[in-house]
Design a protein around this motif. Structure first.
Motif, short mmCIF file in Angstrom:
data_model
loop_
_atom_site.label_atom_id
_atom_site.label_comp_id
_atom_site.label_asym_id
_atom_site.label_seq_id
_atom_site.Cartn_x
_atom_site.Cartn_y
_atom_site.Cartn_z
N THR A 31 -2.80 34.37 91.76
CA THR A 31 -2.05 35.44 91.11
C THR A 31 -1.05 34.87 90.11
O THR A 31 -0.46 33.82 90.36
CB THR A 31 -1.26 36.29 92.13
OG1 THR A 31 -0.15 35.51 92.61
CG2 THR A 31 -2.12 36.70 93.31
N GLY A 32 -0.87 35.54 89.01
CA GLY A 32 0.16 35.15 88.03
C GLY A 32 -0.26 35.52 86.62
O GLY A 32 -1.40 35.26 86.23
N GLU A 44 0.61 34.16 83.98
CA GLU A 44 0.55 32.98 83.10
C GLU A 44 -0.75 32.18 83.23
O GLU A 44 -0.94 31.18 82.56
CB GLU A 44 1.75 32.06 83.40
CG GLU A 44 1.70 31.26 84.72
CD GLU A 44 2.04 32.07 85.97
OE1 GLU A 44 1.84 33.29 85.97
OE2 GLU A 44 2.47 31.46 86.95
N ASP A 78 0.23 39.86 87.69
CA ASP A 78 1.29 40.31 88.58
C ASP A 78 1.47 41.83 88.45
O ASP A 78 2.37 42.31 87.76
CB ASP A 78 2.60 39.58 88.24
CG ASP A 78 2.50 38.09 88.54
OD1 ASP A 78 2.00 37.74 89.61
OD2 ASP A 78 2.91 37.28 87.69
N GLY A 103 3.30 34.23 94.03
CA GLY A 103 3.86 35.55 94.30
C GLY A 103 4.41 35.78 95.69
O GLY A 103 4.51 36.93 96.12
N ASP A 116 7.30 38.37 92.43
CA ASP A 116 6.54 37.92 93.59
C ASP A 116 5.94 39.11 94.34
O ASP A 116 6.40 39.52 95.41
CB ASP A 116 7.42 37.02 94.48
CG ASP A 116 7.60 35.66 93.84
OD1 ASP A 116 6.67 35.22 93.12
OD2 ASP A 116 8.65 35.03 94.03
#
Ligand code: AMP
Ligand code: MG
Length: 401
Positions: free
Chosen positions: A185-186, A188, A228, A252, A259
């Motif tokens: 997850t993210g 970026e 996210d 996260g 998060d």
């Protein structure tokens, strides 16, 4: 309602997770497919092995009584080899039988003289060494019928697969491979191979975690990484929970405002604990989403790997009731200072060298938990207890990677 356990010791975390194990099942597979699997039940031998007394050498079967002195010359009355089906071959006083390795022992014989100690002339053999009641493999000396040769939970290594075959098994009960989902997850994250824009990095955790799952003999299901967003995460969690026995997320789960794994689990899932006293890797959480167990691993690449090693591996091991993989821990002398913490088990990455004095450990790379090079170039993780000095010259425990 009781509080969710928070910032607990590794042992407590392992115990909590183990109290809701994965529902492991068994299946039958052929011996050819068994390498690397975990045995699903005790395996008693179907036969005595060897099934009959036989020769351990090429040579001559003799009566020990006849051949205590050397040299002795005996009459050669027969030749026998492995698979010889003639049960009537026998010797009397003054006789010998030419015998090959694995051939059933002739009746009346109780010693084998290796061929190297014999001279054959025509129909007689001269033994150049006194016989001993040696080189006979006794019926059942390897394993007796009905005796358990391998226990439930055994890792099926090449040598244990040979053991299964020797015991007469062509099919084996093994633990079914687990399907383990992996969700990174993210916002970026970009897949390797794509161009990076400013602020983006390559997504690496899911590939490393997939390797860790495979190294344990299970099936990784690597999902595309998720941005996210609570809605996107929820949809991916639903999919993973319905398709897998266990799923892992990375990223996260810390204290940041983005998060969302933690947020989603707290609001809509079932969190069993959050944060563990290990460094790196303190942020993980464990819980259930739609009754499927899940670990929320930290996003930092070193941390996600280390937490798998320290937390997910023991969980899988206990769910399958196996000792595999065994944690290999060595003692090593520190060649460099290693910083411990006062409240966590500290897992720095070190290289090891084997010397006459024992193992020497060196921390040669920058230890930032984002720096995967420090892990990929390491041989082990320090097991530094809270407040252990970690000074040069100290002997410490190192977990081999
Ligand atoms: P997070 O826990 O989401 O705050 O992530 C912590 C750090 O790990 C951040 O610097 C992230 O960019 C990085 N990170 C998170 N997920 C991954 C991943 N799948 N691969 C590589 N780095 C990641
Ligand atoms: Mg993140």
């Amino acid at each position: 309602m009781s509080e969710t356990p928070y910032f607990i010791s590794l042992e407590e975390a392992i115990n909590i997770a183990q109290s809701t194990p994965i529902k492991a099942e068994t299946e039958f597979i052929s011996l050819d497919e068994a390498h690397g699997r975990i045995l699903g039940s005790d395996l008693p031998s179907k036969v005595n092995d060897p099934p009959f007394d036989n020769s351990a050498m090429d040579g001559f079967a003799v009566r020990h009584e006849d051949s205590k002195e050397a040299p002795t010359t005996l009459a050669v009355v027969a030749t026998t080899q492995a698979a010889a089906s003639d049960e009537s071959i026998s010797i009397s006083s003054g006789e010998a039988v030419r015998i090959m390795t694995g051939a059933p022992l002739p009746q009346g014989a109780d010693a084998i003289i290796p061929i190297e100690a014999c001279i054959v002339v025509g129909d007689s053999v001269t033994l150049n060494q006194p016989s001993k009641p040696h080189f006979i493999r006794r019926c059942g000396e390897n394993i007796k019928e009905g005796v358990v040769g391998l226990k439930q939970g055994s890792y099926l290594s090449p040598q244990s697969i040979s053991m299964c075959a020797t015991m007469g098994y062509d099919q084996l009960p093994v633990m079914k491979k687990l399907k383990i989902g992996i969700i990174s997850t993210g916002d970026e994250l970009k897949s390797p191979g794509e161009p990076l824009s400013f602020g983006e990095i390559y997504e690496s955790n899911s590939y490393g975690l997939s390797g860790l799952v495979q190294a344990l003999g299970h099936t990784p299901v690597r999902y595309p990484s998720v941005i996210d967003s609570l809605d996107d995460l929820r949809a991916q969690f639903n999919k993973a929970a319905s398709e897998c026995d266990l799923f892992l997320t990375s990223g996260g789960v810390s204290m940041g405002e983005w998060d969302f794994v933690r947020k989603l689990m707290e609001e809509e899932g079932d969190v069993a604990f959050w944060r563990v006293r290990i460094r790196p890797g303190s942020p993980p959480l464990f819980g259930h989403w739609n009754d499927t167990p899940m670990f929320g691993l930290p996003g930092n690449p070193v941390s996600s790997h280390v937490v798998f090693r320290m937390l997910v591996t023991p969980y899988i091991r206990s769910s399958l009731q196996t000792q595999f993989p065994i944690d290999r821990i060595v003692h090593a002398k520190l060649l460099t200072d290693v910083r411990s913490t006062n409240d966590c088990l500290t897992l720095r990455r070190v290289t090891l060298r084997s010397t006459k004095e024992g193992f020497l450990a060196e921390q040669s790379k920058h230890q930032g938990s984002g720096n995967i090079d420090s892990l990929s170039s390491a041989d082990g993780l320090t097991l530094l207890q809270p407040n252990q000095s970690g000074k040069t010259g100290e002997w410490i425990e190192v977990l081999l990677l």
